[in-house]
Motif scaffolding. Structure first.
Motif, PDB file in Angstrom:
ATOM      1  N   SER A 123       0.825  -1.201   0.000  1.00  0.00           N
ATOM      2  CA  SER A 123       0.000   0.000   0.000  1.00  0.00           C
ATOM      3  C   SER A 123       0.864   1.257   0.000  1.00  0.00           C
ATOM      4  CB  SER A 123      -0.921  -0.023   1.215  1.00  0.00           C
ATOM      5  OG  SER A 123      -1.695   1.138   1.263  1.00  0.00           O
ATOM      6  N   GLU A 124       1.886   1.272   0.844  1.00  0.00           N
ATOM      7  CA  GLU A 124       2.800   2.412   0.885  1.00  0.00           C
ATOM      8  C   GLU A 124       3.522   2.575  -0.442  1.00  0.00           C
ATOM      9  OE1 GLU A 124       5.422   2.036   4.242  1.00  0.00           O
ATOM     10  OE2 GLU A 124       3.735   1.764   5.611  1.00  0.00           O
ATOM     11  N   CYS A 125       3.918   1.471  -1.031  1.00  0.00           N
ATOM     12  CA  CYS A 125       4.605   1.527  -2.320  1.00  0.00           C
ATOM     13  C   CYS A 125       3.690   2.075  -3.412  1.00  0.00           C
ATOM     14  CB  CYS A 125       5.121   0.145  -2.718  1.00  0.00           C
ATOM     15  SG  CYS A 125       6.768  -0.220  -2.071  1.00  0.00           S
ATOM     16  N   MET A 126       2.452   1.698  -3.381  1.00  0.00           N
ATOM     17  CA  MET A 126       1.524   2.191  -4.404  1.00  0.00           C
ATOM     18  C   MET A 126       1.452   3.715  -4.356  1.00  0.00           C
ATOM     19  SD  MET A 126      -1.452  -0.698  -4.149  1.00  0.00           S
ATOM     20  CE  MET A 126      -2.483  -0.029  -5.448  1.00  0.00           C
ATOM     21  N   GLU A 127       1.322   4.271  -3.177  1.00  0.00           N
ATOM     22  CA  GLU A 127       1.258   5.729  -3.034  1.00  0.00           C
ATOM     23  C   GLU A 127       2.584   6.375  -3.408  1.00  0.00           C
ATOM     24  OE1 GLU A 127      -1.496   7.529  -2.609  1.00  0.00           O
ATOM     25  OE2 GLU A 127      -2.421   5.562  -2.788  1.00  0.00           O
ATOM     26  N   GLN A 128       3.674   5.763  -2.990  1.00  0.00           N
ATOM     27  CA  GLN A 128       5.012   6.290  -3.286  1.00  0.00           C
ATOM     28  C   GLN A 128       5.243   6.349  -4.797  1.00  0.00           C
ATOM     29  OE1 GLN A 128       7.336   7.085  -0.809  1.00  0.00           O
ATOM     30  NE2 GLN A 128       8.947   7.649  -2.226  1.00  0.00           N
ATOM     31  N   VAL A 129       4.877   5.294  -5.498  1.00  0.00           N
ATOM     32  CA  VAL A 129       5.114   5.237  -6.945  1.00  0.00           C
ATOM     33  C   VAL A 129       4.197   6.207  -7.687  1.00  0.00           C
ATOM     34  CG1 VAL A 129       5.039   3.739  -8.985  1.00  0.00           C
ATOM     35  CG2 VAL A 129       6.073   2.917  -6.869  1.00  0.00           C
ATOM     36  N   ARG A 130       2.948   6.319  -7.266  1.00  0.00           N
ATOM     37  CA  ARG A 130       2.050   7.312  -7.892  1.00  0.00           C
ATOM     38  C   ARG A 130       2.622   8.717  -7.747  1.00  0.00           C
ATOM     39  NH1 ARG A 130      -2.473   4.606  -5.296  1.00  0.00           N
ATOM     40  NH2 ARG A 130      -3.461   3.285  -6.844  1.00  0.00           N
ATOM     41  N   LEU A 131       3.073   9.035  -6.549  1.00  0.00           N
ATOM     42  CA  LEU A 131       3.631  10.357  -6.305  1.00  0.00           C
ATOM     43  C   LEU A 131       4.921  10.556  -7.101  1.00  0.00           C
ATOM     44  CD1 LEU A 131       3.337  13.021  -4.880  1.00  0.00           C
ATOM     45  CD2 LEU A 131       4.434  12.009  -2.876  1.00  0.00           C
ATOM     46  N   HIS A 132       5.726   9.520  -7.198  1.00  0.00           N
ATOM     47  CA  HIS A 132       6.951   9.587  -8.007  1.00  0.00           C
ATOM     48  C   HIS A 132       6.596   9.854  -9.469  1.00  0.00           C
ATOM     49  CE1 HIS A 132      10.880   8.743  -9.608  1.00  0.00           C
ATOM     50  NE2 HIS A 132      10.522   7.583 -10.136  1.00  0.00           N
ATOM     51  N   GLY A 133       5.562   9.209  -9.955  1.00  0.00           N
ATOM     52  CA  GLY A 133       5.114   9.453 -11.326  1.00  0.00           C
ATOM     53  C   GLY A 133       4.688  10.900 -11.518  1.00  0.00           C
ATOM     54  N   LEU A 134       3.941  11.431 -10.569  1.00  0.00           N
ATOM     55  CA  LEU A 134       3.496  12.824 -10.641  1.00  0.00           C
ATOM     56  C   LEU A 134       4.679  13.779 -10.586  1.00  0.00           C
ATOM     57  CD1 LEU A 134       0.469  14.430  -8.996  1.00  0.00           C
ATOM     58  CD2 LEU A 134       2.691  15.467  -8.638  1.00  0.00           C
ATOM     59  N   LEU A 135       5.567  13.598  -9.611  1.00  0.00           N
ATOM     60  CA  LEU A 135       6.694  14.515  -9.452  1.00  0.00           C
ATOM     61  C   LEU A 135       7.699  14.400 -10.595  1.00  0.00           C
ATOM     62  CD1 LEU A 135       7.265  14.246  -5.591  1.00  0.00           C
ATOM     63  CD2 LEU A 135       6.101  16.071  -6.859  1.00  0.00           C
TER      64      LEU A 135
ATOM     65  N   ALA B 260      10.986   5.010  -4.305  1.00  0.00           N
ATOM     66  CA  ALA B 260       9.929   4.667  -5.266  1.00  0.00           C
ATOM     67  C   ALA B 260      10.391   3.572  -6.216  1.00  0.00           C
ATOM     68  CB  ALA B 260       9.512   5.904  -6.049  1.00  0.00           C
ATOM     69  N   GLU B 261      11.608   3.670  -6.699  1.00  0.00           N
ATOM     70  CA  GLU B 261      12.119   2.669  -7.635  1.00  0.00           C
ATOM     71  C   GLU B 261      12.280   1.309  -6.973  1.00  0.00           C
ATOM     72  OE1 GLU B 261      15.611   4.591  -9.153  1.00  0.00           O
ATOM     73  OE2 GLU B 261      14.445   5.787 -10.588  1.00  0.00           O
ATOM     74  N   SER B 262      12.580   1.298  -5.680  1.00  0.00           N
ATOM     75  CA  SER B 262      12.726   0.022  -4.975  1.00  0.00           C
ATOM     76  C   SER B 262      11.381  -0.693  -4.831  1.00  0.00           C
ATOM     77  CB  SER B 262      13.371   0.232  -3.607  1.00  0.00           C
ATOM     78  OG  SER B 262      12.486   0.871  -2.725  1.00  0.00           O
ATOM     79  N   CYS B 263      10.294   0.031  -5.027  1.00  0.00           N
ATOM     80  CA  CYS B 263       8.965  -0.562  -4.921  1.00  0.00           C
ATOM     81  C   CYS B 263       8.624  -1.461  -6.109  1.00  0.00           C
ATOM     82  CB  CYS B 263       7.907   0.532  -4.785  1.00  0.00           C
ATOM     83  SG  CYS B 263       7.887   1.285  -3.156  1.00  0.00           S
ATOM     84  N   GLU B 264       9.391  -1.366  -7.172  1.00  0.00           N
ATOM     85  CA  GLU B 264       9.111  -2.225  -8.322  1.00  0.00           C
ATOM     86  C   GLU B 264       9.187  -3.697  -7.923  1.00  0.00           C
ATOM     87  OE1 GLU B 264      10.471  -3.032 -12.941  1.00  0.00           O
ATOM     88  OE2 GLU B 264      11.354  -1.367 -11.849  1.00  0.00           O
ATOM     89  N   GLY B 265      10.112  -4.026  -7.025  1.00  0.00           N
ATOM     90  CA  GLY B 265      10.231  -5.396  -6.551  1.00  0.00           C
ATOM     91  C   GLY B 265       9.027  -5.844  -5.724  1.00  0.00           C
ATOM     92  N   VAL B 266       8.402  -4.932  -5.030  1.00  0.00           N
ATOM     93  CA  VAL B 266       7.226  -5.232  -4.200  1.00  0.00           C
ATOM     94  C   VAL B 266       5.980  -5.346  -5.071  1.00  0.00           C
ATOM     95  CG1 VAL B 266       5.718  -4.354  -2.364  1.00  0.00           C
ATOM     96  CG2 VAL B 266       8.199  -4.111  -2.157  1.00  0.00           C
ATOM     97  N   LEU B 267       5.848  -4.432  -6.028  1.00  0.00           N
ATOM     98  CA  LEU B 267       4.628  -4.330  -6.826  1.00  0.00           C
ATOM     99  C   LEU B 267       4.635  -5.184  -8.092  1.00  0.00           C
ATOM    100  CD1 LEU B 267       4.311  -0.463  -6.638  1.00  0.00           C
ATOM    101  CD2 LEU B 267       2.956  -2.132  -5.370  1.00  0.00           C
ATOM    102  N   GLY B 268       5.809  -5.438  -8.622  1.00  0.00           N
ATOM    103  CA  GLY B 268       5.909  -6.091  -9.927  1.00  0.00           C
ATOM    104  C   GLY B 268       5.991  -5.024 -11.011  1.00  0.00           C
ATOM    105  N   ARG B 269       6.619  -5.365 -12.103  1.00  0.00           N
ATOM    106  CA  ARG B 269       6.889  -4.416 -13.181  1.00  0.00           C
ATOM    107  C   ARG B 269       5.618  -3.793 -13.764  1.00  0.00           C
ATOM    108  NH1 ARG B 269      11.271  -3.509 -15.220  1.00  0.00           N
ATOM    109  NH2 ARG B 269      12.014  -2.966 -17.259  1.00  0.00           N
ATOM    110  N   ALA B 270       4.608  -4.602 -14.030  1.00  0.00           N
ATOM    111  CA  ALA B 270       3.386  -4.097 -14.667  1.00  0.00           C
ATOM    112  C   ALA B 270       2.655  -3.105 -13.758  1.00  0.00           C
ATOM    113  CB  ALA B 270       2.463  -5.249 -15.044  1.00  0.00           C
TER     114      ALA B 270
END
Length: 111
Positions: free
Chosen positions: A31-43, A63-73
């Motif tokens: 959940s934290e990664c999802m928000e982090q990556v969305r914000l990274h995309g915006l910023l 944010a980039e480290s979240c790719e391992g948690v979330l998966g590439r897609a």
């Protein structure tokens, strides 16, 4: 023998608890990664638009480290959601207002 039964059950329960805690931690991380990556995309999308001269390497790395948690897609989808959110806010409020808000709301992340 019946007296040992509750102790045996307790041992099984204790073995399960760390697994439950780990599952909850993984859900929180996701959940934290999802928000982090969305914000990274915006910023990230805001950098050339605003233009921003500083973007926190630590924030970007997290944010980039979240790719391992979330998966590439999912990671890529969330990045694009962040960019789309920026585009929508610019359409709604205008570029200058959005850039000013980003600088005000994230002073430790962007300048």
């Amino acid at each position: 023998m019946e007296c040992l039964s509750p102790l045996r059950n307790l041992r099984y329960i204790l073995l399960l608890v760390p697994g439950l805690a780990l599952g909850a931690a993984q859900a929180a991380d996701r959940s934290e990664c999802m928000e982090q990556v969305r914000l990274h995309g915006l910023l990230s999308a805001a950098r050339p638009v605003c233009p921003l001269t500083h973007y926190s390497k630590m924030f970007q790395y997290k944010a980039e480290s979240c790719e391992g948690v979330l998966g590439r897609a999912d990671y890529r989808l969330l990045l694009s959601e962040g960019k789309a959110a920026l585009d929508a806010r610019i359409q709604e409020l205008g570029r200058e207002a959005v850039c000013s808000k980003i600088r005000k709301d994230f002073p430790w992340t962007v300048r």
